[in-house]
Design a protein around this motif. Sequence first.
Motif, short mmCIF file in Angstrom:
data_model
loop_
_atom_site.label_atom_id
_atom_site.label_comp_id
_atom_site.label_asym_id
_atom_site.label_seq_id
_atom_site.Cartn_x
_atom_site.Cartn_y
_atom_site.Cartn_z
N GLY A 1 0.83 -1.20 0.00
CA GLY A 1 0.00 0.00 0.00
C GLY A 1 0.86 1.24 0.00
N SER A 2 2.18 1.04 0.25
CA SER A 2 3.11 2.17 0.18
C SER A 2 3.92 2.08 -1.10
CB SER A 2 4.06 2.15 1.37
OG SER A 2 3.34 2.25 2.57
N LYS A 3 4.54 3.15 -1.44
CA LYS A 3 5.44 3.19 -2.59
C LYS A 3 6.58 4.14 -2.27
CE LYS A 3 4.28 6.10 -5.96
NZ LYS A 3 4.88 7.37 -5.58
N PHE A 4 7.62 4.08 -3.10
CA PHE A 4 8.73 5.01 -2.89
C PHE A 4 8.37 6.36 -3.51
CE2 PHE A 4 11.04 1.02 -2.34
CZ PHE A 4 11.75 1.32 -1.19
N CYS A 5 8.87 7.39 -2.87
CA CYS A 5 8.75 8.75 -3.37
C CYS A 5 9.21 8.81 -4.84
CB CYS A 5 9.60 9.67 -2.51
SG CYS A 5 9.86 11.31 -3.16
N PRO B 1 -2.18 7.12 -2.75
CA PRO B 1 -1.59 7.46 -4.05
C PRO B 1 -0.66 8.65 -3.97
CG PRO B 1 -3.76 8.43 -3.87
CD PRO B 1 -3.47 7.78 -2.55
N GLN B 2 -0.16 8.97 -2.79
CA GLN B 2 0.75 10.11 -2.64
C GLN B 2 1.99 9.89 -3.51
OE1 GLN B 2 1.30 11.23 1.51
NE2 GLN B 2 3.36 11.96 1.02
#
Length: 171
Positions: free
Chosen positions: A132-136, A148-149
């Motif tokens: 649910g997280s991703k890298f910047c 979706p940040q």
Amino acid sequence: MEETVQDFTGTVDGKGYKASMDDPAKLPMALIPTAILRGIAAALGYGAKKYAPNNWRRGMKYSEVYSALQRHLVAWQDGEELDGESGLSHLDHAACCLAFLREYTATPTLYAAFDDRYRREMVRVVHPADRGSKFCDAPGCNVLVPRPQAYCFTHAKKVLAEIDAARASAR
Ligand SMILES: [Zn+2]
């Protein structure tokens, strides 16, 4: 008459070359074997006629110099002593390429733009616990952000400032 034996190792008197090797201000230049110096000079002379003296100082992509260096070494390893074009030793051409690379890397402020060595991108794997997280999205940033940040806090601020600045100049 007492015979003087030249001491190449510096082990007899404990000084000599060994002492000068310990002093960075007194590089033991006399220890450099000279065949390579003559060879480099011959290859540089050939290059000066073919292109222009010191042409290489304008800079070349590291990859091109490295490839040329390796081509000369491989040709020599395959049993060819002399370069077909110049008639000079492949080893001397290789030494010349190496001297260029060494000079480029000794003055990175002048030649950094030519450094095109392949660098493996950091492999970034999201831990299952961070699903649910991703890298910047900022290049090279390793901060995890919730989807979706797009950006981490730092880069989001930077990107927003850039957007504001672009808007302001468009007005
Ligand atoms: Zn970031």
